[in-house]
Design an enzyme around this catalytic site. Structure first.
Site, PDB file in Angstrom:
ATOM      1  N   ARG A   1      -9.307   1.045   8.908  1.00 47.73           N
ATOM      2  CA  ARG A   1      -9.107  -0.487   9.448  1.00 47.73           C
ATOM      3  C   ARG A   1     -10.153  -1.039   9.892  1.00 47.73           C
ATOM      4  NH1 ARG A   1      -3.218   0.418   9.144  1.00 47.73           N
ATOM      5  NH2 ARG A   1      -2.092  -1.359   9.388  1.00 47.73           N
TER       6      ARG A   1
ATOM      7  N   ARG B   1      11.700  -1.609  11.973  1.00 42.19           N
ATOM      8  CA  ARG B   1      10.238  -1.303  12.647  1.00 42.19           C
ATOM      9  C   ARG B   1      10.060  -2.127  13.653  1.00 42.19           C
ATOM     10  NH1 ARG B   1       5.409  -0.548   8.445  1.00 42.19           N
ATOM     11  NH2 ARG B   1       4.255  -1.432  10.036  1.00 42.19           N
TER      12      ARG B   1
ATOM     13  N   ARG C   1      11.970  -7.331   4.621  1.00 44.00           N
ATOM     14  CA  ARG C   1      12.334  -5.504   4.756  1.00 44.00           C
ATOM     15  C   ARG C   1      13.159  -5.513   5.654  1.00 44.00           C
ATOM     16  NH1 ARG C   1       6.678  -2.405   4.867  1.00 44.00           N
ATOM     17  NH2 ARG C   1       6.363  -2.947   7.005  1.00 44.00           N
TER      18      ARG C   1
ATOM     19  N   ARG D   1      -0.507  -8.827  13.540  1.00 43.26           N
ATOM     20  CA  ARG D   1      -1.071  -7.781  12.582  1.00 43.26           C
ATOM     21  C   ARG D   1      -2.053  -8.363  11.525  1.00 43.26           C
ATOM     22  NH1 ARG D   1       4.528  -5.700  11.060  1.00 43.26           N
ATOM     23  NH2 ARG D   1       3.826  -4.445   9.026  1.00 43.26           N
TER      24      ARG D   1
ATOM     25  N   LYS E   1       0.746  -1.188  -0.004  1.00 43.88           N
ATOM     26  CA  LYS E   1       0.129  -0.098   0.079  1.00 43.88           C
ATOM     27  C   LYS E   1       0.869   1.163   0.248  1.00 43.88           C
ATOM     28  CE  LYS E   1      -2.315  -0.943   3.808  1.00 43.88           C
ATOM     29  NZ  LYS E   1      -1.657  -2.363   4.171  1.00 43.88           N
TER      30      LYS E   1
HETATM   31  P1  ADP Z   1       1.217  -2.393   8.092  1.00 44.19           P
HETATM   32  O1  ADP Z   1       0.097  -1.872   6.789  1.00 44.19           O
HETATM   33  O2  ADP Z   1       2.561  -2.483   7.381  1.00 44.19           O
HETATM   34  O3  ADP Z   1       0.701  -3.146   9.256  1.00 44.19           O
HETATM   35  P2  ADP Z   1       1.140   0.694   8.980  1.00 44.19           P
HETATM   36  O4  ADP Z   1       2.151   1.670   8.878  1.00 44.19           O
HETATM   37  O5  ADP Z   1      -0.232   0.920   8.181  1.00 44.19           O
HETATM   38  O6  ADP Z   1       1.545  -0.758   8.727  1.00 44.19           O
HETATM   39  O7  ADP Z   1       0.599   0.567  10.387  1.00 44.19           O
HETATM   40  C1  ADP Z   1       1.369   0.000  11.471  1.00 44.19           C
HETATM   41  C2  ADP Z   1       0.458   0.303  12.865  1.00 44.19           C
HETATM   42  O8  ADP Z   1       0.141   1.421  13.033  1.00 44.19           O
HETATM   43  C3  ADP Z   1      -0.476  -0.949  12.841  1.00 44.19           C
HETATM   44  O9  ADP Z   1      -0.060  -2.155  13.092  1.00 44.19           O
HETATM   45  C4  ADP Z   1      -1.550  -0.328  14.188  1.00 44.19           C
HETATM   46  O10 ADP Z   1      -0.844  -0.486  15.397  1.00 44.19           O
HETATM   47  C5  ADP Z   1      -1.167   1.248  13.754  1.00 44.19           C
HETATM   48  N1  ADP Z   1      -2.409   1.564  12.944  1.00 44.19           N
HETATM   49  C6  ADP Z   1      -2.087   2.245  11.829  1.00 44.19           C
HETATM   50  N2  ADP Z   1      -3.287   2.785  11.113  1.00 44.19           N
HETATM   51  C7  ADP Z   1      -4.241   2.258  12.033  1.00 44.19           C
HETATM   52  C8  ADP Z   1      -5.601   2.347  11.885  1.00 44.19           C
HETATM   53  N3  ADP Z   1      -6.279   3.069  11.005  1.00 44.19           N
HETATM   54  N4  ADP Z   1      -6.395   1.984  12.942  1.00 44.19           N
HETATM   55  C9  ADP Z   1      -5.676   1.547  14.045  1.00 44.19           C
HETATM   56  N5  ADP Z   1      -4.533   1.209  14.004  1.00 44.19           N
HETATM   57  C10 ADP Z   1      -3.627   1.838  13.191  1.00 44.19           C
END
Ligand code: ADP
Length: 192
Positions: A87, A138, A126, A149, A13
């Site tokens: 999400r 990360r 990664r 996740r 994404k």
């Molecule tokens: P990825 O898609 O690789 O899991 P992101 O960078 O989008 O990673 O998100 C990392 C973390 O940030 C998520 O695992 C969650 O803890 C938090 N997070 C990000 N966006 C949201 C969201 N829309 N709602 C709740 N938690 C979020």
């Protein structure tokens, strides 16, 4: 044009969002990036979310909706790309309401389809590559957090696929190809 990029962690994404930013002068709204920035800044909110994120759990709807609400006040240029948001169904409803308040529409939801084995491999690679290059890894790019996740994705986020399908907004793209192939498929889905 405002669009959502939907897909599990590691689906690409962020990569595709940054290409759309370059090509279409859009604004990328990545809640993950915003939350990591809050953590880095050491703000109160950053402290609250740090452990939740490191575990791989979702932060509260209230926090992320607040972040997005703020960004929607800013310049929209060629439109917003929502990356990693919404999400949950509550976030999806909130986004619909926020856009409507601003007289904006949601023009497409692009689902990046990938299989789980690839996801785990991509993310762990990664992390390995970052570590070898001396870059920060990360806190949630490890096998344990990744499992959580993925589970969070399937439990809470994947229902959005049906939600947006029923609304008529969903376009599914194969996320397994080369970056440029996926990019072309997204363009075709958006412009076609
Ligand atoms: P990825 O898609 O690789 O899991 P992101 O960078 O989008 O990673 O998100 C990392 C973390 O940030 C998520 O695992 C969650 O803890 C938090 N997070 C990000 N966006 C949201 C969201 N829309 N709602 C709740 N938690 C979020």
């Amino acid at each position: 044009m405002n669009l959502i990029l939907l897909g599990p962690p590691g689906a690409g994404k962020g990569t595709q969002a940054s290409m759309l930013v370059q090509e279409r002068d859009m604004i990328q709204l990545s809640t993950g990036d915003m939350l990591r920035a809050a953590k880095e800044s050491g703000s109160e909110m950053g402290k609250i979310v740090a452990d939740v994120m490191a575990r791989g759990d979702l932060v509260t709807d209230e926090i992320v909706i607040g972040l997005i609400r703020e960004k929607l006040e800013g310049d929209k240029k060629g439109g917003f790309i929502f990356d990693g948001f919404p999400r949950t169904l509550a976030q999806a409803d909130a986004l619909g309401a926020l856009l409507a308040e601003k007289g904006e529409t949601l023009d497409a939801v692009i689902e990046l389809q990938v299989n789980d084995d690839v996801l785990v491999e991509r993310i762990l690679n990664r992390a390995k590559e970052a570590a070898a290059a001396g870059q920060p890894v990360r806190a949630d790019d490890n096998e344990e957090s990744l499992k959580i996740r993925l589970m969070e994705y399937y439990k809470k986020t994947s229902p959005l696929i049906g939600y947006y399908y029923a609304k008529g907004d969903l376009k599914s793209v194969d996320g397994l190809g080369e970056i440029d192939t996926v990019k072309a498929d997204i363009s075709a889905a958006l412009d076609g």
